[in-house]
Write a protein that holds these residues in place. Structure first.
Motif, PDB file in Angstrom:
ATOM      1  N   MET A 143      -4.695  33.803   9.417  1.00 50.28           N
ATOM      2  CA  MET A 143      -5.189  33.381   7.996  1.00 50.28           C
ATOM      3  C   MET A 143      -6.533  34.501   7.814  1.00 50.28           C
ATOM      4  SD  MET A 143      -6.439  30.223   6.133  1.00 50.28           S
ATOM      5  CE  MET A 143      -7.737  30.011   4.959  1.00 50.28           C
ATOM      6  N   PHE A 144      -7.456  34.442   8.815  1.00 53.48           N
ATOM      7  CA  PHE A 144      -8.607  35.432   8.692  1.00 53.48           C
ATOM      8  C   PHE A 144      -8.276  36.548   9.300  1.00 53.48           C
ATOM      9  CE2 PHE A 144     -10.215  30.768   8.423  1.00 53.48           C
ATOM     10  CZ  PHE A 144     -10.807  31.193   7.138  1.00 53.48           C
ATOM     11  N   LYS A 145      -7.862  37.628   8.438  1.00 53.60           N
ATOM     12  CA  LYS A 145      -7.387  38.987   9.057  1.00 53.60           C
ATOM     13  C   LYS A 145      -8.617  39.966   8.478  1.00 53.60           C
ATOM     14  CE  LYS A 145      -3.574  37.773  10.863  1.00 53.60           C
ATOM     15  NZ  LYS A 145      -2.678  38.147  12.070  1.00 53.60           N
ATOM     16  N   TYR A 146      -9.457  40.279   8.862  1.00 54.79           N
ATOM     17  CA  TYR A 146     -10.248  41.432   8.250  1.00 54.79           C
ATOM     18  C   TYR A 146     -10.354  42.354   9.067  1.00 54.79           C
ATOM     19  CZ  TYR A 146     -12.905  37.459   6.084  1.00 54.79           C
ATOM     20  OH  TYR A 146     -13.130  36.304   5.339  1.00 54.79           O
ATOM     21  N   GLY A 147     -10.028  42.672  10.059  1.00 53.93           N
ATOM     22  CA  GLY A 147      -9.941  44.118  10.858  1.00 53.93           C
ATOM     23  C   GLY A 147     -11.229  44.179  11.504  1.00 53.93           C
ATOM     24  N   SER A 148     -11.956  45.383  11.458  1.00 48.69           N
ATOM     25  CA  SER A 148     -13.256  45.554  12.039  1.00 48.69           C
ATOM     26  C   SER A 148     -14.422  44.872  11.459  1.00 48.69           C
ATOM     27  CB  SER A 148     -13.567  47.098  12.195  1.00 48.69           C
ATOM     28  OG  SER A 148     -13.661  47.800  10.663  1.00 48.69           O
ATOM     29  N   PHE A 149     -15.527  44.953  12.162  1.00 48.47           N
ATOM     30  CA  PHE A 149     -16.538  44.415  11.393  1.00 48.47           C
ATOM     31  C   PHE A 149     -17.087  45.099   9.872  1.00 48.47           C
ATOM     32  CE2 PHE A 149     -21.328  44.030  10.616  1.00 48.47           C
ATOM     33  CZ  PHE A 149     -21.403  42.584  10.779  1.00 48.47           C
ATOM     34  N   ARG A 150     -16.749  46.321   9.943  1.00 44.28           N
ATOM     35  CA  ARG A 150     -17.293  47.032   8.542  1.00 44.28           C
ATOM     36  C   ARG A 150     -16.247  46.648   7.562  1.00 44.28           C
ATOM     37  NH1 ARG A 150     -15.643  53.369   8.090  1.00 44.28           N
ATOM     38  NH2 ARG A 150     -16.285  53.429   5.858  1.00 44.28           N
ATOM     39  N   LEU A 151     -14.963  46.486   8.035  1.00 48.42           N
ATOM     40  CA  LEU A 151     -14.350  46.138   6.901  1.00 48.42           C
ATOM     41  C   LEU A 151     -14.568  44.454   6.427  1.00 48.42           C
ATOM     42  CD1 LEU A 151     -10.624  47.218   8.090  1.00 48.42           C
ATOM     43  CD2 LEU A 151     -11.839  47.875   6.099  1.00 48.42           C
ATOM     44  N   PHE A 152     -14.801  43.715   7.575  1.00 49.44           N
ATOM     45  CA  PHE A 152     -15.367  42.437   7.171  1.00 49.44           C
ATOM     46  C   PHE A 152     -16.477  42.423   6.187  1.00 49.44           C
ATOM     47  CE2 PHE A 152     -18.352  39.171   8.358  1.00 49.44           C
ATOM     48  CZ  PHE A 152     -17.763  38.043   8.123  1.00 49.44           C
ATOM     49  N   VAL A 153     -17.333  43.261   6.328  1.00 53.62           N
ATOM     50  CA  VAL A 153     -18.561  43.040   5.607  1.00 53.62           C
ATOM     51  C   VAL A 153     -18.120  43.693   4.192  1.00 53.62           C
ATOM     52  CG1 VAL A 153     -20.765  44.236   5.205  1.00 53.62           C
ATOM     53  CG2 VAL A 153     -20.142  43.292   7.330  1.00 53.62           C
ATOM     54  N   ILE A 154     -17.422  44.602   4.000  1.00 54.72           N
ATOM     55  CA  ILE A 154     -17.077  45.455   2.871  1.00 54.72           C
ATOM     56  C   ILE A 154     -16.107  44.164   1.905  1.00 54.72           C
ATOM     57  CG2 ILE A 154     -15.382  47.238   1.675  1.00 54.72           C
ATOM     58  CD1 ILE A 154     -16.506  48.922   3.971  1.00 54.72           C
ATOM     59  N   LYS A 155     -15.047  43.803   2.557  1.00 54.45           N
ATOM     60  CA  LYS A 155     -14.256  42.509   1.978  1.00 54.45           C
ATOM     61  C   LYS A 155     -14.830  41.375   1.390  1.00 54.45           C
ATOM     62  CE  LYS A 155      -9.928  44.302   3.860  1.00 54.45           C
ATOM     63  NZ  LYS A 155      -8.834  43.862   4.932  1.00 54.45           N
ATOM     64  N   ILE A 156     -15.935  41.171   2.286  1.00 53.88           N
ATOM     65  CA  ILE A 156     -16.612  39.873   2.028  1.00 53.88           C
ATOM     66  C   ILE A 156     -17.620  40.177   0.514  1.00 53.88           C
ATOM     67  CG2 ILE A 156     -18.953  38.468   2.617  1.00 53.88           C
ATOM     68  CD1 ILE A 156     -16.343  37.292   3.803  1.00 53.88           C
ATOM     69  N   LEU A 157     -18.155  41.434   0.602  1.00 55.29           N
ATOM     70  CA  LEU A 157     -18.978  41.993  -0.633  1.00 55.29           C
ATOM     71  C   LEU A 157     -18.126  41.997  -1.765  1.00 55.29           C
ATOM     72  CD1 LEU A 157     -21.713  44.349   1.149  1.00 55.29           C
ATOM     73  CD2 LEU A 157     -22.059  41.638   0.337  1.00 55.29           C
ATOM     74  N   LEU A 158     -16.933  42.776  -1.607  1.00 55.46           N
ATOM     75  CA  LEU A 158     -16.291  42.795  -2.894  1.00 55.46           C
ATOM     76  C   LEU A 158     -15.647  41.684  -3.448  1.00 55.46           C
ATOM     77  CD1 LEU A 158     -13.939  46.224  -1.981  1.00 55.46           C
ATOM     78  CD2 LEU A 158     -15.613  45.545  -3.983  1.00 55.46           C
ATOM     79  N   GLY A 159     -15.424  40.814  -2.367  1.00 55.93           N
ATOM     80  CA  GLY A 159     -14.906  39.530  -2.731  1.00 55.93           C
ATOM     81  C   GLY A 159     -15.690  38.474  -3.507  1.00 55.93           C
ATOM     82  N   ILE A 160     -17.119  38.438  -3.078  1.00 62.80           N
ATOM     83  CA  ILE A 160     -18.237  37.916  -3.861  1.00 62.80           C
ATOM     84  C   ILE A 160     -18.357  38.502  -5.019  1.00 62.80           C
ATOM     85  CG2 ILE A 160     -20.661  37.224  -3.412  1.00 62.80           C
ATOM     86  CD1 ILE A 160     -19.922  36.739  -0.776  1.00 62.80           C
ATOM     87  N   THR A 161     -18.403  39.762  -4.981  1.00 63.91           N
ATOM     88  CA  THR A 161     -18.659  40.556  -6.246  1.00 63.91           C
ATOM     89  C   THR A 161     -17.603  40.179  -7.431  1.00 63.91           C
ATOM     90  OG1 THR A 161     -19.679  42.325  -5.203  1.00 63.91           O
ATOM     91  CG2 THR A 161     -18.838  42.661  -7.474  1.00 63.91           C
ATOM     92  N   PHE A 162     -16.096  40.326  -7.138  1.00 63.68           N
ATOM     93  CA  PHE A 162     -15.146  39.951  -7.918  1.00 63.68           C
ATOM     94  C   PHE A 162     -15.200  38.467  -8.291  1.00 63.68           C
ATOM     95  CE2 PHE A 162     -11.972  43.273  -6.340  1.00 63.68           C
ATOM     96  CZ  PHE A 162     -12.563  44.182  -7.219  1.00 63.68           C
ATOM     97  N   PHE A 163     -15.593  37.369  -7.459  1.00 64.14           N
ATOM     98  CA  PHE A 163     -15.640  36.170  -7.728  1.00 64.14           C
ATOM     99  C   PHE A 163     -16.641  36.029  -8.944  1.00 64.14           C
ATOM    100  CE2 PHE A 163     -17.635  31.961  -6.875  1.00 64.14           C
ATOM    101  CZ  PHE A 163     -16.304  31.144  -7.166  1.00 64.14           C
ATOM    102  N   GLY A 164     -17.837  36.656  -8.552  1.00 63.04           N
ATOM    103  CA  GLY A 164     -19.276  36.431  -9.369  1.00 63.04           C
ATOM    104  C   GLY A 164     -18.886  37.019 -10.855  1.00 63.04           C
ATOM    105  N   VAL A 165     -18.185  38.086 -10.696  1.00 68.76           N
ATOM    106  CA  VAL A 165     -17.819  38.741 -12.133  1.00 68.76           C
ATOM    107  C   VAL A 165     -16.932  37.830 -12.949  1.00 68.76           C
ATOM    108  CG1 VAL A 165     -16.629  40.720 -13.278  1.00 68.76           C
ATOM    109  CG2 VAL A 165     -18.238  41.072 -11.604  1.00 68.76           C
TER     110      VAL A 165
END
Length: 101
Positions: A1-23
């Motif tokens: 279920m939690f498939k992020y990849g590397s730590f860099r992808l983890f941070v990018i996907k979390i920030l994009l997800g929070i941004t899309f959610f907030g918008v």
């Protein structure tokens, strides 16, 4: 279920997800509180201090909701739902190959 990849992808996907959610939340609240009496598309009037804008986000929300209603129509709620869904998927790392399902 939690498939992020590397730590860099983890941070990018979390920030994009929070941004899309907030918008999507901002868009939704702007559309819910839309009033035709507020300034918006085609109503470039100077707003005086005694005029009450009914939108939750003030003048910016009134213009945002007006442009969404004029350009997309009531399908803008579907667009907002799509942003909400994509934001949650990115933030929680839910892998989904089918973009619209």
């Amino acid at each position: 279920m939690f498939k992020y990849g590397s730590f860099r992808l983890f941070v990018i996907k979390i920030l994009l997800g929070i941004t899309f959610f907030g918008v999507s939340i901002i868009f939704f609240l702007s559309l819910i509180s839309y009033s035709e009496l507020d300034p918006g598309f085609g109503k470039f009037e100077i707003v005086s201090n005694d005029y009450q804008i009914k939108n939750y986000f003030g003048l910016v929300g009134a213009y945002l909701a007006s442009y969404l209603i004029i350009l997309i129509g009531h399908l803008s709620f579907l667009f907002i739902f799509f942003l909400f869904k994509i934001g949650l998927q990115l933030a929680f790392g839910i892998k989904n190959r089918l973009l619209f399902f």
